[in-house]
Design a protein around this motif. Structure first.
Motif, mmCIF file in Angstrom:
data_model
loop_
_atom_site.group_PDB
_atom_site.id
_atom_site.type_symbol
_atom_site.label_atom_id
_atom_site.label_comp_id
_atom_site.label_asym_id
_atom_site.label_seq_id
_atom_site.Cartn_x
_atom_site.Cartn_y
_atom_site.Cartn_z
ATOM 1 N N PHE A 1 0.890 -1.270 -0.055
ATOM 2 C CA PHE A 1 0.044 0.007 -0.088
ATOM 3 C C PHE A 1 0.784 1.221 -0.051
ATOM 4 O O PHE A 1 1.767 1.544 0.857
ATOM 5 C CB PHE A 1 -0.739 -0.229 1.300
ATOM 6 C CG PHE A 1 -1.687 1.279 1.343
ATOM 7 C CD1 PHE A 1 -2.792 1.606 0.581
ATOM 8 C CD2 PHE A 1 -1.432 2.220 2.298
ATOM 9 C CE1 PHE A 1 -3.252 2.640 0.506
ATOM 10 C CE2 PHE A 1 -2.085 3.367 2.528
ATOM 11 C CZ PHE A 1 -3.128 3.784 1.668
ATOM 12 N N GLN A 2 0.678 2.150 -1.053
ATOM 13 C CA GLN A 2 1.346 3.328 -0.935
ATOM 14 C C GLN A 2 0.431 4.264 -1.854
ATOM 15 O O GLN A 2 0.065 4.096 -3.037
ATOM 16 C CB GLN A 2 2.717 3.267 -1.588
ATOM 17 C CG GLN A 2 3.513 4.422 -1.655
ATOM 18 C CD GLN A 2 4.931 4.402 -2.273
ATOM 19 O OE1 GLN A 2 5.193 3.731 -3.295
ATOM 20 N NE2 GLN A 2 5.761 5.240 -1.852
ATOM 21 N N ASN A 3 0.111 5.070 -0.896
ATOM 22 C CA ASN A 3 -0.784 6.519 -1.586
ATOM 23 C C ASN A 3 0.006 7.698 -1.189
ATOM 24 O O ASN A 3 -0.174 8.131 0.017
ATOM 25 C CB ASN A 3 -2.198 6.191 -0.988
ATOM 26 C CG ASN A 3 -2.884 7.274 -1.870
ATOM 27 O OD1 ASN A 3 -2.771 8.448 -2.246
ATOM 28 N ND2 ASN A 3 -4.294 6.897 -2.101
ATOM 29 N N SER A 4 0.556 8.604 -2.112
ATOM 30 C CA SER A 4 1.435 9.520 -1.815
ATOM 31 C C SER A 4 0.651 10.832 -2.257
ATOM 32 O O SER A 4 1.233 11.892 -2.087
ATOM 33 C CB SER A 4 2.768 9.525 -2.456
ATOM 34 O OG SER A 4 3.433 8.308 -2.387
ATOM 35 N N THR A 5 -0.736 10.738 -2.572
ATOM 36 C CA THR A 5 -1.246 11.888 -3.023
ATOM 37 C C THR A 5 -1.321 12.897 -1.725
ATOM 38 O O THR A 5 -1.653 12.687 -0.684
ATOM 39 C CB THR A 5 -2.484 11.649 -3.337
ATOM 40 O OG1 THR A 5 -2.660 10.849 -4.302
ATOM 41 C CG2 THR A 5 -3.563 12.929 -3.898
ATOM 42 N N LYS A 6 -0.939 14.271 -1.963
ATOM 43 C CA LYS A 6 -1.017 15.331 -1.145
ATOM 44 C C LYS A 6 -2.455 15.838 -1.040
ATOM 45 O O LYS A 6 -2.759 16.599 -2.066
ATOM 46 C CB LYS A 6 0.221 16.318 -1.141
ATOM 47 C CG LYS A 6 0.026 17.538 -0.222
ATOM 48 C CD LYS A 6 1.187 18.457 -0.821
ATOM 49 C CE LYS A 6 1.199 19.841 0.201
ATOM 50 N NZ LYS A 6 2.172 20.762 -0.264
ATOM 51 N N ILE A 7 -3.076 15.584 -0.080
ATOM 52 C CA ILE A 7 -4.389 16.262 0.207
ATOM 53 C C ILE A 7 -4.360 17.516 0.782
ATOM 54 O O ILE A 7 -3.865 17.678 1.858
ATOM 55 C CB ILE A 7 -5.323 15.265 0.831
ATOM 56 C CG1 ILE A 7 -5.495 13.762 0.375
ATOM 57 C CG2 ILE A 7 -6.883 16.012 1.206
ATOM 58 C CD1 ILE A 7 -6.269 13.589 -0.774
ATOM 59 N N ILE A 8 -5.019 18.537 0.390
ATOM 60 C CA ILE A 8 -4.950 19.911 0.623
ATOM 61 C C ILE A 8 -6.390 20.296 0.922
ATOM 62 O O ILE A 8 -7.399 20.503 -0.230
ATOM 63 C CB ILE A 8 -4.238 20.808 -0.177
ATOM 64 C CG1 ILE A 8 -2.995 20.469 -0.535
ATOM 65 C CG2 ILE A 8 -4.305 22.256 0.254
ATOM 66 C CD1 ILE A 8 -2.262 20.929 -1.708
ATOM 67 N N PHE A 9 -6.741 20.238 2.242
ATOM 68 C CA PHE A 9 -8.446 20.126 2.516
ATOM 69 C C PHE A 9 -8.932 21.441 3.108
ATOM 70 O O PHE A 9 -8.438 21.758 4.191
ATOM 71 C CB PHE A 9 -8.752 18.805 3.151
ATOM 72 C CG PHE A 9 -10.080 18.567 3.285
ATOM 73 C CD1 PHE A 9 -10.838 17.558 2.732
ATOM 74 C CD2 PHE A 9 -10.918 19.183 4.199
ATOM 75 C CE1 PHE A 9 -11.933 17.324 2.877
ATOM 76 C CE2 PHE A 9 -12.378 19.095 4.309
ATOM 77 C CZ PHE A 9 -13.003 18.083 3.504
ATOM 78 N N LYS B 1 -9.024 26.614 -0.496
ATOM 79 C CA LYS B 1 -7.693 26.059 -0.903
ATOM 80 C C LYS B 1 -7.484 26.016 -2.415
ATOM 81 O O LYS B 1 -6.081 25.851 -2.456
ATOM 82 C CB LYS B 1 -7.775 24.531 -0.319
ATOM 83 C CG LYS B 1 -7.520 24.865 1.297
ATOM 84 C CD LYS B 1 -6.106 25.330 1.856
ATOM 85 C CE LYS B 1 -6.129 25.235 3.319
ATOM 86 N NZ LYS B 1 -7.037 26.276 4.194
ATOM 87 N N GLN C 1 -0.563 13.800 -7.961
ATOM 88 C CA GLN C 1 0.337 14.422 -6.906
ATOM 89 C C GLN C 1 -0.170 15.255 -5.726
ATOM 90 O O GLN C 1 0.261 15.004 -4.774
ATOM 91 C CB GLN C 1 1.380 15.072 -7.570
ATOM 92 C CG GLN C 1 2.136 14.706 -8.786
ATOM 93 C CD GLN C 1 2.881 13.234 -8.302
ATOM 94 O OE1 GLN C 1 3.782 13.490 -7.362
ATOM 95 N NE2 GLN C 1 2.813 12.208 -9.164
ATOM 96 N N ILE D 1 -11.402 8.846 0.920
ATOM 97 C CA ILE D 1 -11.256 7.628 1.810
ATOM 98 C C ILE D 1 -11.686 6.206 1.155
ATOM 99 O O ILE D 1 -11.341 5.345 1.356
ATOM 100 C CB ILE D 1 -11.364 7.919 3.274
ATOM 101 C CG1 ILE D 1 -10.382 8.724 3.707
ATOM 102 C CG2 ILE D 1 -11.315 6.626 4.104
ATOM 103 C CD1 ILE D 1 -10.631 9.289 5.148
#
Lengths: 387, 387
Positions: free
Chosen positions: B6-14, B18, B171, B250
């Motif tokens: 499992f690897q999820n690198s997405t940067k979430i800007i919430f 924004k 990304q 999620i």
């Protein structure tokens, strides 16, 4: 819900015998690394040999630094930093649990810094860059294998302090539940307590609209509770060990804290104990967390009622919410006791002689916690509730 | 539990406003990008102007490609690939929902490939590399903002097919719940159904020891159900919109599927409908998922009982587990109806004339699903149950 940024890039490689893949994962970062570990357990178990072989198969040169102790010391971190600088090392592989990983993280930050690494823990300097790190996890507990933080103890005054940065998250973490089969029951239970505490610190928040993460926290807590006695009774039960290991990572990978402001007071209060007495962090948390709960629950009885109901299946007494809240705290305490944790300072053979001093030291940089702010007298009262 | 990576690198800007940060996030990847979007809604709302200004403030040159339709078409993807190659573009910014993001992902893969991008969807070629992508999300539904997959429709024969690769994950993804305020109720409900379906596809598995992820799935489903009517009744309720938006991510960021083999049969069965009839994917799922449940529940009644009890609070009738299981399916169907979804093909004005043909086409590359394997006659029966 609070605004937030969430990014956790750690590659999790989960399953049986996955430690054999460590060489191919590590070689991406270069042909020379610092191999960081604790005591002899990994040598007895054969894990050390497996890892070294996998690294050597990829032609990786290994510089070793063993000897990490529980509550890892800044003196060894400084040694690691010196080694990394001397040998021009650009990758650190940690084999072990939270202490080894935290030590590796501090070395990773210190190597990219000209001053003394302890500056990052006193607030004198801020981390901006770290060497990349890889992990082979042996103790499910701290969640350090994909977290952004580290906790280090300075023997000079026994200060236990935390620091962190998003670049501190390990690049990869190999999680093989089989590697936790040989963990003694006490250490397994300390790990279970630690991961539960990581969730509870996030759970007790003043944020009112955090429904999804509330429920995710409750789900993870229930999974840990559901599997805890199984791993203690059947230490080689793969499925239960796997649930506990993956729970430990998820408890602290920051997803469960998105949009919330966690408390973290209990962690700070506990750090004084394990800083001075050198007891396991998890055991200290089993003592402090219920005491903290008893001290603060009136601040938001409804949140403690929700906790009692959703995590512990306690029926809500709408005529006496406080009673329901207290029943949830009691259940938490009983659970820690049932897995073999001390729930009083006395049971951990800690007397009252340092309580005032610890309360003073814990709050010397300001009050603790966010759920409610705890000042020196509050912290002292919590120690007294835990005695 | 299955082994997994499992690897999820997405940067979430919430959070609120924004989208104003998009320029500074995008400029990291270069000074020229493809701006990809759908129709006029983002221009009416002012979002387009905000994004363009933020990009121009960073000196970024913009090549535009609008016009993405729901069930995005390979013809536009091919156009995007040609544009990226012609202008030597190395970053794609998608503003929109799942269709726009999926289209951007396909362009990102196609640009790094010499052959025709549709090869990735027929299995003729495998994706190994993608241009980096950024997202400003406007529709919480597909979870494409941090997922590794894309679904594209080929107008030549109306094939709707999926493909994916871990390098396809965006990304960064900017999630401002305010941007979903203007979504019509029907589209909001389609999104809710889609995210629930993403969790249900993972939930119905034959893996027996997946306690943690079972509970996380149930938690996310309950959060979505709990907030669904609020967002429909109060479209500008920030807190409820935030819960739904974060749940959608999620639901499909792969964490909930770790250690499990999901089913995905309902998605494939639905793709035939929205491929031919061009109805919203979420609406199609509201029709197909309950029918699938009715067709397969006997394969593992206990799992459906757990679902009924933990997600829908249905008391377990230990003398009649099947009754409990069916009550859970009924509740699911009633819920979709309550948020305004069609739950039969008839309600969506879809007749019976293509059912045999769709069943044939859906299974032409082999049986569907993993919970149980579905062959042409099974798929036909499910369409019949849904009519």
């Amino acid at each position: 819900m609070q605004d937030f940024i969430f990014q956790n890039s750690t590659k999790i490689i989960f399953g049986k015998q996955k430690e054999q893949l460590v060489g191919q994962e590590a070689v991406v970062y270069g042909k020379k690394l610092l191999l960081h570990y604790g005591g002899g357990r990994i040598k007895q178990s054969g894990l050390y040999d497996t890892v070294v072989k996998s690294l050597q198969d990829q032609g990786i040169e290994i510089i070793e630094l063993g000897g990490v102790q529980p509550n890892p010391r800044v003196s060894l971190v400084r040694e690691g930093v010196a080694l990394c600088k001397e040998h021009d090392i650009n990758f650190i592989l940690a084999i072990g649990g939270g202490s080894v990983i935290d030590s590796a993280k501090a070395i990773a930050a210190g190597t990219k810094y000209d001053g003394d690494v302890w500056d990052f823990f006193t607030g004198k300097a801020a981390i901006s860059e770290c060497l990349p790190i890889g992990v082979v996890l042996t103790i499910p507990a701290a969640g350090s294998e994909s977290s952004s933080g580290t906790v280090i103890t300075n023997e000079d005054g026994w200060y236990k302090k935390s620091s962190g940065h998003n670049t501190m998250r390990p690049q990869f973490a190999i999680l093989n539940p089989e590697l936790s089969y040989t963990l003694p029951a006490y250490q397994t239970a300390c790990g279970i307590t630690d991961m539960m505490a990581h969730i509870l610190e996030r759970y007790f928040t003043n944020e009112k609209n955090v429904d999804l993460t509330d429920r995710l926290c409750e789900a993870a807590l229930r999974a840990i509770i559901h599997n805890a006695h199984t791993v203690l009774e059947e230490p080689t039960n793969y499925d239960a060990r796997a649930e506990i290991m993956w729970s430990g990572t998820i408890a602290h990978n920051d997803l469960l804290g998105t949009g919330r402001i966690g408390d973290w007071g209990s962690h700070d209060i506990e750090h004084e104990i394990s800083g001075i007495y050198d007891i396991a962090h998890g055991a200290g948390l089993a003592i402090i967390f219920p005491a903290w709960m008893k001290y603060v629950y009136k601040h938001d009885v409804n949140r403690f009622v929700q906790f009692a109901n959703r995590v512990w299946n306690i029926e809500i007494d709408m005529n006496n919410l406080e009673k329901t809240a207290l029943a949830g705290i009691k259940k938490t305490e009983e659970f820690f006791k049932s897995i073999g944790m001390p729930i009083t300072l006395k049971e951990a053979e800690i007397g009252e002689e340092h309580l005032e001093e610890m309360a003073k030291k814990a709050t010397e940089n300001g009050p603790l916690g966010n759920f409610i702010k705890l000042y020196e007298t509050d912290v002292y009262q919590i120690y007294r509730l835990a005695k």
